[in-house]
Structures are given as structure tokens and as C-alpha cells.
Motif scaffolding. Structure first.
Motif, PDB file in Angstrom:
ATOM      1  N   GLU A  49       0.968  -1.036   0.101  1.00  0.00           N
ATOM      2  CA  GLU A  49       0.145  -0.059   0.177  1.00  0.00           C
ATOM      3  C   GLU A  49       0.786   1.181  -0.026  1.00  0.00           C
ATOM      4  O   GLU A  49       1.844   1.313   0.636  1.00  0.00           O
ATOM      5  CB  GLU A  49      -0.892   0.024   1.254  1.00  0.00           C
ATOM      6  CG  GLU A  49      -2.228   0.271   0.963  1.00  0.00           C
ATOM      7  CD  GLU A  49      -3.165   0.214   2.379  1.00  0.00           C
ATOM      8  OE1 GLU A  49      -4.360   0.015   2.078  1.00  0.00           O
ATOM      9  OE2 GLU A  49      -2.757   0.176   3.348  1.00  0.00           O
ATOM     10  N   CYS A  50       0.206   2.216  -0.511  1.00  0.00           N
ATOM     11  CA  CYS A  50       0.812   3.778  -0.588  1.00  0.00           C
ATOM     12  C   CYS A  50       0.170   4.384   0.471  1.00  0.00           C
ATOM     13  O   CYS A  50      -1.013   4.195   0.887  1.00  0.00           O
ATOM     14  CB  CYS A  50       1.079   4.326  -2.007  1.00  0.00           C
ATOM     15  SG  CYS A  50      -0.596   4.568  -2.723  1.00  0.00           S
ATOM     16  N   GLU A  51       0.658   5.599   0.516  1.00  0.00           N
ATOM     17  CA  GLU A  51       0.150   6.800   1.476  1.00  0.00           C
ATOM     18  C   GLU A  51      -1.526   7.034   1.204  1.00  0.00           C
ATOM     19  O   GLU A  51      -2.092   7.354   2.211  1.00  0.00           O
ATOM     20  CB  GLU A  51       0.875   7.802   1.430  1.00  0.00           C
ATOM     21  CG  GLU A  51       0.579   9.104   0.368  1.00  0.00           C
ATOM     22  CD  GLU A  51       1.869   8.763  -0.746  1.00  0.00           C
ATOM     23  OE1 GLU A  51       2.400   7.740  -0.493  1.00  0.00           O
ATOM     24  OE2 GLU A  51       2.026   9.880  -1.290  1.00  0.00           O
ATOM     25  N   MET A  63      -3.733  -1.978  -2.751  1.00  0.00           N
ATOM     26  CA  MET A  63      -2.382  -2.476  -2.822  1.00  0.00           C
ATOM     27  C   MET A  63      -1.863  -2.425  -4.075  1.00  0.00           C
ATOM     28  O   MET A  63      -2.216  -3.010  -5.041  1.00  0.00           O
ATOM     29  CB  MET A  63      -2.033  -3.743  -2.015  1.00  0.00           C
ATOM     30  CG  MET A  63      -2.343  -3.600  -0.578  1.00  0.00           C
ATOM     31  SD  MET A  63      -2.227  -5.225   0.200  1.00  0.00           S
ATOM     32  CE  MET A  63      -3.780  -5.745   0.065  1.00  0.00           C
ATOM     33  N   HIS A  64      -0.958  -1.511  -4.562  1.00  0.00           N
ATOM     34  CA  HIS A  64      -0.119  -1.592  -5.595  1.00  0.00           C
ATOM     35  C   HIS A  64       0.601  -3.137  -5.982  1.00  0.00           C
ATOM     36  O   HIS A  64       1.473  -3.538  -5.210  1.00  0.00           O
ATOM     37  CB  HIS A  64       1.069  -0.483  -5.880  1.00  0.00           C
ATOM     38  CG  HIS A  64       0.443   0.699  -5.861  1.00  0.00           C
ATOM     39  ND1 HIS A  64      -0.149   1.386  -7.165  1.00  0.00           N
ATOM     40  CD2 HIS A  64       0.408   2.068  -4.949  1.00  0.00           C
ATOM     41  CE1 HIS A  64      -0.539   2.472  -6.734  1.00  0.00           C
ATOM     42  NE2 HIS A  64      -0.189   2.740  -5.471  1.00  0.00           N
ATOM     43  N   ILE A  65       0.472  -3.530  -7.135  1.00  0.00           N
ATOM     44  CA  ILE A  65       1.117  -4.997  -7.410  1.00  0.00           C
ATOM     45  C   ILE A  65       2.237  -4.552  -7.973  1.00  0.00           C
ATOM     46  O   ILE A  65       2.521  -4.037  -8.982  1.00  0.00           O
ATOM     47  CB  ILE A  65       0.107  -5.795  -8.111  1.00  0.00           C
ATOM     48  CG1 ILE A  65      -1.064  -6.147  -7.372  1.00  0.00           C
ATOM     49  CG2 ILE A  65       0.677  -7.067  -8.647  1.00  0.00           C
ATOM     50  CD1 ILE A  65      -2.169  -6.791  -8.180  1.00  0.00           C
ATOM     51  N   LYS A  85      -4.929   6.693 -12.110  1.00  0.00           N
ATOM     52  CA  LYS A  85      -3.853   7.265 -11.692  1.00  0.00           C
ATOM     53  C   LYS A  85      -4.039   7.277 -10.061  1.00  0.00           C
ATOM     54  O   LYS A  85      -5.035   7.611  -9.466  1.00  0.00           O
ATOM     55  CB  LYS A  85      -4.005   8.804 -12.232  1.00  0.00           C
ATOM     56  CG  LYS A  85      -2.686   9.253 -12.631  1.00  0.00           C
ATOM     57  CD  LYS A  85      -2.733  10.748 -13.368  1.00  0.00           C
ATOM     58  CE  LYS A  85      -1.682  11.667 -12.876  1.00  0.00           C
ATOM     59  NZ  LYS A  85      -0.714  11.785 -13.694  1.00  0.00           N
ATOM     60  N   CYS A  86      -2.793   7.088  -9.564  1.00  0.00           N
ATOM     61  CA  CYS A  86      -2.949   7.145  -7.957  1.00  0.00           C
ATOM     62  C   CYS A  86      -2.060   8.338  -7.385  1.00  0.00           C
ATOM     63  O   CYS A  86      -1.121   8.810  -8.192  1.00  0.00           O
ATOM     64  CB  CYS A  86      -2.179   5.792  -7.465  1.00  0.00           C
ATOM     65  SG  CYS A  86      -2.197   5.761  -5.534  1.00  0.00           S
ATOM     66  N   SER A  87      -2.744   8.987  -6.383  1.00  0.00           N
ATOM     67  CA  SER A  87      -2.155  10.328  -6.116  1.00  0.00           C
ATOM     68  C   SER A  87      -0.668  10.230  -5.537  1.00  0.00           C
ATOM     69  O   SER A  87       0.072  11.060  -5.628  1.00  0.00           O
ATOM     70  CB  SER A  87      -3.136  10.666  -4.883  1.00  0.00           C
ATOM     71  OG  SER A  87      -2.831   9.934  -3.966  1.00  0.00           O
ATOM     72  N   CYS A  88       0.001   8.889  -5.416  1.00  0.00           N
ATOM     73  CA  CYS A  88       1.270   8.906  -5.061  1.00  0.00           C
ATOM     74  C   CYS A  88       2.164   8.685  -6.363  1.00  0.00           C
ATOM     75  O   CYS A  88       3.311   8.817  -5.986  1.00  0.00           O
ATOM     76  CB  CYS A  88       1.441   7.517  -4.353  1.00  0.00           C
ATOM     77  SG  CYS A  88       1.147   5.921  -5.375  1.00  0.00           S
ATOM     78  N   GLY A  89       1.408   8.583  -7.368  1.00  0.00           N
ATOM     79  CA  GLY A  89       2.371   8.726  -8.690  1.00  0.00           C
ATOM     80  C   GLY A  89       2.695   7.231  -9.404  1.00  0.00           C
ATOM     81  O   GLY A  89       3.172   7.382 -10.253  1.00  0.00           O
ATOM     82  N   VAL A 147      -0.735  -1.490 -11.249  1.00  0.00           N
ATOM     83  CA  VAL A 147      -2.312  -1.985 -10.989  1.00  0.00           C
ATOM     84  C   VAL A 147      -2.583  -2.105  -9.047  1.00  0.00           C
ATOM     85  O   VAL A 147      -1.530  -2.488  -8.401  1.00  0.00           O
ATOM     86  CB  VAL A 147      -2.629  -2.942 -11.752  1.00  0.00           C
ATOM     87  CG1 VAL A 147      -1.749  -4.315 -10.984  1.00  0.00           C
ATOM     88  CG2 VAL A 147      -4.152  -3.265 -11.580  1.00  0.00           C
ATOM     89  N   LYS A 148      -3.660  -1.686  -8.677  1.00  0.00           N
ATOM     90  CA  LYS A 148      -3.977  -1.939  -7.631  1.00  0.00           C
ATOM     91  C   LYS A 148      -5.051  -2.927  -7.206  1.00  0.00           C
ATOM     92  O   LYS A 148      -5.792  -3.021  -8.037  1.00  0.00           O
ATOM     93  CB  LYS A 148      -4.678  -0.400  -6.788  1.00  0.00           C
ATOM     94  CG  LYS A 148      -3.519   0.447  -6.644  1.00  0.00           C
ATOM     95  CD  LYS A 148      -3.907   1.680  -5.431  1.00  0.00           C
ATOM     96  CE  LYS A 148      -4.573   2.653  -6.088  1.00  0.00           C
ATOM     97  NZ  LYS A 148      -4.642   3.799  -5.187  1.00  0.00           N
ATOM     98  N   MET A 149      -4.786  -3.708  -6.345  1.00  0.00           N
ATOM     99  CA  MET A 149      -5.724  -4.889  -5.827  1.00  0.00           C
ATOM    100  C   MET A 149      -6.135  -4.081  -4.480  1.00  0.00           C
ATOM    101  O   MET A 149      -5.729  -3.663  -3.421  1.00  0.00           O
ATOM    102  CB  MET A 149      -4.980  -6.008  -5.688  1.00  0.00           C
ATOM    103  CG  MET A 149      -3.823  -6.231  -4.664  1.00  0.00           C
ATOM    104  SD  MET A 149      -3.154  -7.808  -4.220  1.00  0.00           S
ATOM    105  CE  MET A 149      -4.374  -8.733  -3.144  1.00  0.00           C
TER     106      MET A 149
HETATM  107 ZN   LIG Z   1      -0.462   4.722  -4.898  1.00  0.00          ZN
END
Ligand SMILES: [Zn+2]
Lengths: 439, 144
Positions: free
Chosen positions: A252-254, A259-261, A314-318, A322-324
Motif C-alpha cells: 500500500e501507498c499513503e 495495494m499496488h502490485i 492514476k494514484c495520487s502517489c504517482g 495496478v491496485k488490488m
Molecule cells: Zn498509490
């Protein structure tokens, strides 16, 4: 001014979709060839389908490959899926073996490095740098939790405290004396440490902790908030399977919204668990992974039995990975009670809503006169105490009704005395299925 | 004026009551009144003791769920209609009794003590005091 490093591997974590697809395709072709050459068990599966390595030219051909399941891992135990001679392997790790025979996974040095690099990304995403003191309170040994976070912490350059799980008072003492800033353990153990800190009268503000990386068992959003409050930290989820390497397959990011795979090492797919059909992003189904860089234990299209959803965007973390979503639970944890699928995490989410703190609970399933009984023991704690029977009875009723609306079946709620349900400091034993004992 | 009552959550399994009473006894806590409200699976043991703080600490130390509630201890005449007079006093002020139990009877002066838990404690204290009933304090309870 020094800016904090946000990525462990910016190139791979923030790749464009086209670049990622090209990289995955290139690696997939090689991984398939490696498996074909070295893993006769899987080669036969391909041959049955009339597949040759040349049929896999890019990730668009991935769906042609046969699945691997937990049953395959059992069949091939212990060496059947080995992709390298044993003398090139340097490590094994193993699952707890609660369902059937345990899984034993092999690693070359390259595999260990790859795994630890994945964990390092998770630690950096949680704000970790070489200035941090990382307390690893996962169990060490065959379980991948301890060694995985330990290795990742070394890679980041954190001062690593190899505590292993248990001996909670010593954990807290080290945490205080050595100023641990990152805690890594199972969420249930984190909650337990938080509870103990409170009992000892220690304020979370007096600790140096800023982040926690918690995984290896299902936990809910409510539990996250509880842990964050009791330890004064931000809590990050981490995901992995021993078969694939261990924790760090996803992190996981902030933003804390999935969770980013680590897609440059593992391709994720979601399938319909009944038909095997690949489902589009955003659809709930079974998570399937294909390793891309593994030597000793390469797995193509491995069915995790985890039910979840993948989201791209797009995730704010940059990160572009892909996220699960947090899995609804492993199908290993899934109980079928009176024909209905029940995940312990669903029960947990109801319980935390009812009580101010997450109560300790245990699900007991049995079969009496061909009917499943479904009891949930819930420990009474200070936050729900009362001097009248009615309050407790109302609480039992509310929990039972709420559960009925979530699960569709009724459970009998039994209130029990505090700390009467056995606690394990590693993985929580939440389910007692007596039906299995009777055969 | 109220007294402190301990309520202990107790599972219905053998030996629980003996564990609790023994624990209090060994720690020098004297039980002055008690009652049990029970269901099929669990019960709530309500206790009036001479040292409620100590009792709570001892029980919590053994992982019991304990709560302290303020209840009233009133003195009534140990004679027919004694209790009814007290109930009338509460009823006319619209105060409902949630539960009550007898504490102890003093044979020498013909009085009895009653533990009462009502929905509106402050109102009840006023009503009973104005009605001429004697309410016992924690301090007085210790010396009774
Ligand atoms: Zn992120």
C-alpha cells in the motif's frame, strides 16, 4: 532541503502502461521458456493443450496458459515444480500448512533478492528510509513474514530489530528504548501490542513509531483505524503468498486505497473462479498471478483463491502499478455454512461497528443432525460493559441481526468473559470448524 | 447520595461464583449485599462490598469484566408495607425501578436495607429524602 525519497524504484513503479506491457511481455516469454525447459510438471500441462513456448509471444497470449492450483502444488510436493537444481537453491520457506499439506517454496539467491527488493518498495512506500528503525515482529522461520520484512528492511538500510513475534513486553521495551519507527507484524498482533500498551499506561505519543506494515491475515478498515489510533501510526497493508515469494507481491501507498502490485515481477489477472474466464478490471473474482522473474519456483497462472478486485487509474502517489483491493478473504478461510459463503472478515466488520474496540472473537461451526450450527463467541470488554442483562441481550440481538443482513444467515452470538478465547500472538485462530473433525 | 455497586459479567460455567467470592475473600473484601441476574449463557453478579475500588482492581486483575454503577441503598422499616411506602414515593415522581434487591436486615432496630437502581437516580434521591427515607452513603455502609 532534503526531500524524502518516495519510490524505491521509480522507473518500474511509475512506468507507462505501454512500457509495462512491453516489459511484462518480454519477461513472460522468457519465464515460459524457463518453465518449459525445467519444469516437466507444467510442460505436460502445456502439452495437453497443444501449447509450445512459441505460442506465447506477449501478455495477450497469457490466457492460453493452463492454471496452476494449490492442488497442483500438493501433487508436485516437494520438488515437482522446481525450476533450478537444488544446489543452486539457497533457501526454502513454507506455509503453516493449515489446509492440507504445507507448501514448500524454493529460492535461489536471485529469488531472495527479488523478493526483498519487492518488500523494500513496500517499506519505502510506508515512508521508510535508512534513518528508520524497523521492528520486525512477524514470526521468523519457515513463515515468510519475518524473513521477508527483515530482508526488505536491510535493503532499505533501516536499523533492523529482528524481534520475531511474541514476548510482547520485550517488544514494547525495545520499541521504547531503541526508538522503533516502523512496526512490521500481523494486524492482530499489532492490535494486541496496542492493547498491551494501553494496559501498561503508555501513551502512543511517547513512542517514536510512525508507520506499521501489516499483513499475512485478513483485516478490516475498522481494525486499521483502531491500530492507527492505539499506536499513533499510519498502518499500511502488505500482500503476498509464500508460493510467489512472500509478502511484497503488493503493497500500500499513503493513499491507503488498495495495494499496488509489483507488476514488473508478477502479472495479476482476475478470473471467474467457476469458469476460469478472465474478467475485466473492476470486476470481483479470483486473483491469479504469473511470476515473471523467478528461477527456483516459477509459477504460471497460479490461482490464489483470494477473491478481490483490480483497479487501474492514476494514484495520487504517482505509481502506475495496478491496485488490488484488500481480498475479501482467502477461500481457505472461507466457510460454507448452510450453503452460504462466509468470510471471517465479514464478521469482523460487523463486530467492530458494534463495539468501541475490536472485540476478540471466535467462530465455531459444527454439524448437529445434518444442520450446520454457527456460533460466534465474542469477548465482553470494558467498552461494552453494563450492569443489566438487557444491555447484553440487546447487544447479542443487534450483532445477530446485523450479521444476518450481511451474511444472509443467522449466527448464535455467545458473550464470553474477557480473555477467555485463546489468543495466539502470531496468526489469530478465528475459526473452529468441528465438522472437519467428524469427517 | 449513592453507593458504588460492582457488576461482574460471569459466564454460566461451574466454579465461576466460587472463584469470584474466594478471590474477594482472600483479598479481604467483605461482601455486604449481592444479587445475580442470569440468562441461559451468562449472568451479571451485582455486589455491594466494603471496598469497591479494591474489589474492582482484584477482579480486573483476573480478567473479569467489571463495571461500577451508582445505586441507592435505602433504609426501610422491616414491617409489612415498608417496601411499598418507598415504591409509592418513587412512583408518584415517575421514577422506574430497573432492579432492586435486599441487602441486610438489622434485627435490633427492626430496619432493613434495600439496594435500588432506578432510571433517574438524582430525582430518586430527592424524592426519597423528601419522603423521609434514609439513604446510606459508602462511608456509612462500611461501618454497618
Ligand atoms: Zn498509490
Amino acid at each position: 532541503m532534503e526531500t524524502q525519497k518516495r519510490f524505491r524504484d521509480e522507473k518500474h513503479e511509475c512506468m507507462s502502461r505501454e512500457e509495462m506491457k512491453a516489459l511484462q511481455s518480454e519477461k513472460l516469454v522468457k519465464q515460459v521458456q524457463h518453465v518449459w525447459d525445467n519444469v516437466p510438471y507444467y510442460r505436460r500441462k502445456m502439452e495437453v493443450r497443444g501449447l509450445k513456448p512459441t505460442d506465447i509471444q506477449s501478455i495477450d497470449d497469457l490466457h492460453k496458459l493452463p492454471f496452476l492450483s494449490k492442488a497442483d502444488l500438493r501433487d508436485a510436493y516437494p520438488y515437482g515444480l522446481l525450476g533450478k537444481p537444488l544446489d543452486e537453491c539457497v533457501r526454502i520457506q513454507s506455509t503453516s500448512g493449515t489446509t492440507g499439506k504445507r507448501v514448500v517454496a524454493f529460492y535461489t539467491q536471485h529469488d531472495v533478492d527479488l523478493w526483498e527488493e519487492c518488500v523494500a518498495r513496500a517499506i519505502v512506500a510506508a515512508g521508510g528510509t535508512d534513518k528508520d528503525v524497523c521492528q520486525v515482529a512477524y514470526g521468523y522461520g519457515l513463515f515468510t513474514g519475518g524473513s521477508g520484512l527483515h530482508g526488505g528492511s536491510h535493503k532499505v538500510g533501516c536499523l533492523t530489530l529482528p524481534m520475531s513475534s511474541g514476548n510482547t513486553e520485550r517488544q514494547i521495551q525495545f520499541m521504547q528504548d531503541l526508538g522503533a519507527t516502523i512496526l512490521c507484524c500481523t494486524p492482530s498482533y499489532a492490535a494486541y501490542i496496542g492493547e498491551t500498551i494501553k494496559e501498561m499506561g503508555i501513551s502512543p505519543d511517547s513512542l517514536s513509531l510512525k508507520a506499521g506494515i501489516f499483513g499475512a491475515e485478513p483485516w478490516t478498515e475498522e481494525m486499521r483505524r483502531e491500530i492507527e489510533k492505539s499506536l499513533g501510526i499510519k498502518a499500511y497493508d502488505i500482500y503476498g503468498l509464500t508460493e510467489l515469494s512472500g509478502p511484497g507481491v503488493a503493497f500500500e501507498c499513503e493513499e491507503q486505497t488498495g495495494m499496488h502490485i509489483n507488476e514488473d515481477h508478477f502479472i495479476a489477472e482476475i478470473i471467474n473462479p467457476d469458469t476460469g474466464e478472465v474478467l475485466p478490471d473492476g470486476t470481483k473474482g479470483e486473483l491469479v498471478f504469473t511470476s515473471l522473474d523467478k528461477e527456483a519456483f516459477p509459477l504460471l497462472r497460479y490461482r490464489t483463491r483470494d477473491i478481490c478486485v483490480l483497479t487501474r487509474g492514476k494514484c495520487s502517489c504517482g505509481r502506475t502499478l495496478v491496485k488490488m483491493a484488500k481480498p475479501m478473504g482467502r477461500s481457505d478461510d472461507m466457510l460454507i455454512i448452510r450453503g452460504v459463503n462466509v468470510f471471517p472478515s465479514q464478521i469482523e466488520s460487523v463486530l467492530v461497528k458494534m463495539a468501541k474496540t475490536m472485540p476478540n472473537y471466535q467462530i465455531v461451526v459444527d454439524r448437529v443432525n445434518n444442520t450446520d450450527t454457527f456460533d460466534i463467541l465474542v469477548e465482553v470488554d470494558d467498552s461494552m460493559f453494563s450492569d443489566t442483562v438487557k444491555t447484553y441481550e440487546d447487544m447479542q440481538k443487534t450483532i445477530a441481526n446485523e450479521l444476518k443482513s450481511v451474511l444472509g444467515i443467522r449466527a448464535k452470538i455467545k458473550l464470553v468473559e474477557p480473555k477467555s478465547i485463546p489468543r495466539s500472538e502470531g496468526k489469530a485462530v478465528r475459526v473452529i470448524d468441528k465438522r472437519k473433525l467428524h469427517g | 447520595m449513592t453507593v458504588k455497586q460492582l457488576s461482574v459479567f460471569v459466564e454460566n460455567r461451574p466454579g465461576r461464583l466460587s472463584t469470584i467470592t474466594r478471590l474477594l475473600g482472600d483479598n479481604g473484601v467483605n461482601i455486604r449485599a449481592m444479587s445475580i441476574a442470569d440468562t441461559k449463557d451468562f449472568g451479571i453478579l451485582r455486589l455491594i462490598v466494603d471496598d469497591s475500588e479494591k474489589a474492582q482492581k482484584v477482579l480486573k486483575g483476573e480478567n473479569f469484566a467489571v463495571t461500577i454503577t451508582n445505586v441507592m441503598a435505602i433504609k426501610i422499616l422491616d414491617q409489612p408495607g415498608g417496601l411499598a411506602d418507598a415504591m409509592d414515593c418513587l412512583y408518584k415522581d415517575n421514577i422506574s425501578v430497573e432492579y432492586m434487591y435486599a441487602a441486610f436486615i438489622n434485627a435490633t432496630d427492626g430496619t432493613a436495607y434495600l439496594i435500588l437502581r432506578v432510571d433517574k437516580t438524582d430525582d430518586a434521591v430527592t424524592a426519597l429524602t423528601e419522603g423521609g427515607f434514609k439513604l446510606v452513603s459508602d462511608e456509612e455502609l462500611k461501618s454497618l
